[in-house]
Write a protein that holds these residues in place. Structure first.
Motif, PDB file in Angstrom:
ATOM      1  N   THR A 186     -59.128  30.956 -31.406  1.00  0.00           N
ATOM      2  CA  THR A 186     -58.276  30.629 -32.537  1.00  0.00           C
ATOM      3  C   THR A 186     -59.009  29.636 -33.421  1.00  0.00           C
ATOM      4  O   THR A 186     -59.376  28.552 -32.979  1.00  0.00           O
ATOM      5  CB  THR A 186     -56.953  30.005 -32.050  1.00  0.00           C
ATOM      6  N   VAL A 227     -59.045  27.048 -36.322  1.00  0.00           N
ATOM      7  CA  VAL A 227     -58.128  26.148 -37.006  1.00  0.00           C
ATOM      8  C   VAL A 227     -58.776  25.716 -38.322  1.00  0.00           C
ATOM      9  O   VAL A 227     -59.918  25.244 -38.323  1.00  0.00           O
ATOM     10  CB  VAL A 227     -57.812  24.911 -36.145  1.00  0.00           C
ATOM     11  N   ALA A 228     -58.057  25.917 -39.395  1.00  0.00           N
ATOM     12  CA  ALA A 228     -58.589  25.532 -40.698  1.00  0.00           C
ATOM     13  C   ALA A 228     -58.704  24.015 -40.786  1.00  0.00           C
ATOM     14  O   ALA A 228     -57.820  23.295 -40.319  1.00  0.00           O
ATOM     15  CB  ALA A 228     -57.680  26.048 -41.800  1.00  0.00           C
ATOM     16  N   LYS A 245     -58.331  20.373 -42.215  1.00  0.00           N
ATOM     17  CA  LYS A 245     -57.238  19.794 -42.995  1.00  0.00           C
ATOM     18  C   LYS A 245     -57.796  18.845 -44.049  1.00  0.00           C
ATOM     19  O   LYS A 245     -58.552  17.929 -43.724  1.00  0.00           O
ATOM     20  CB  LYS A 245     -56.273  19.047 -42.085  1.00  0.00           C
ATOM     21  N   GLN A 291     -56.821  23.692 -45.290  1.00  0.00           N
ATOM     22  CA  GLN A 291     -55.393  23.541 -45.549  1.00  0.00           C
ATOM     23  C   GLN A 291     -55.241  22.237 -46.311  1.00  0.00           C
ATOM     24  O   GLN A 291     -55.629  21.185 -45.802  1.00  0.00           O
ATOM     25  CB  GLN A 291     -54.596  23.459 -44.255  1.00  0.00           C
TER      26      GLN A 291
END
Length: 160
Positions: free
Chosen positions: A4, A6-7, A9, A39
Motif C-alpha cells: 500500500t 501512502v501519498a 502529506k 495529499q
C-alpha cells in the motif's frame, strides 16, 4: 504481496491575506503538490481560506482545508503531521508560524516569503536556521513562481 503506497502529506499554512499574491501562489503550489502525488491540506484563517475557495469554486486544486489555529493545536498534540509544510510569510507573525511549525512537524518546513519586506524576513529566517525562499512579490506572483516550482521538484525528488 500487499503493498500500500501512502501519498506524502503536504501542509500549507496561510497567514492573513493582506498581500495579494498569497492566494494565487497557494493555489499554484497546491497544483504542483497535487501533481507530485501529495495529499495537500491548506490551513488558514477564515479570510485566507475563503479567498482560496472562492478562486477554486469547482475544487480543481483545493481539496482539503482547515482552520490555522486548530491545525497548530493538532500538530502540537500530534493528531496531524506533514511530510512537508510550506508557511506563507509576509510579516514577523509568519516567521513565528514557520518557527513553530519547524518544531512541531516531523517533515520539512519551508517558508515562502513575499511582500515588500521579503528580503529582511528571509534574513530573519536564515538567522534562525529556517529554510525559506523569498522574493519581493506583492501584486505579481511571477518572481516566486520559478522558486516554488524548483522547491517542489527538490522535495518531490527527495521523497522518491
Amino acid at each position: 504481496m500487499n503493498t500500500t503506497l501512502v501519498a506524502p502529506k503536504a501542509m500549507l499554512l496561510l497567514g492573513c491575506p493582506e498581500v495579494p499574491v498569497q492566494t494565487s501562489l497557494a493555489i499554484y503550489l497546491t497544483d504542483l503538490l497535487n501533481k507530485s502525488g501529495a495529499q495537500v491540506v491548506i490551513a488558514g484563517n477564515n479570510a485566507a481560506l475563503e479567498l482560496v475557495r472562492t478562486a477554486d469554486p469547482a475544487e480543481q486544486y483545493i481539496r482539503d482545508t482547515a482552520d490555522l489555529d486548530a491545525t497548530i493545536g493538532a500538530l502540537a498534540s500530534k493528531e496531524v503531521d506533514a511530510d512537508i509544510c510550506y508557511v506563507f510569510i509576509h510579516n514577523d507573525a509568519g516567521v513565528s508560524y514557520l518557527a513553530t511549525a519547524s518544531v512541531l512537524v516531523s517533515g520539512e518546513c519551508v517558508g515562502i516569503i513575499f511582500g515588500k519586506n521579503a528580503q529582511a524576513l528571509g534574513r530573519e529566517c536564515d538567522d534562525l536556521g529556517l529554510a525559506n525562499i523569498w522574493a519581493k512579490a506583492v501584486h505579481n506572483p511571477r518572481p516566486l513562481k520559478a522558486k516554488i516550482h524548483s522547491e517542489v521538484e527538490r522535495w518531490a525528488v527527495s521523497t522518491k
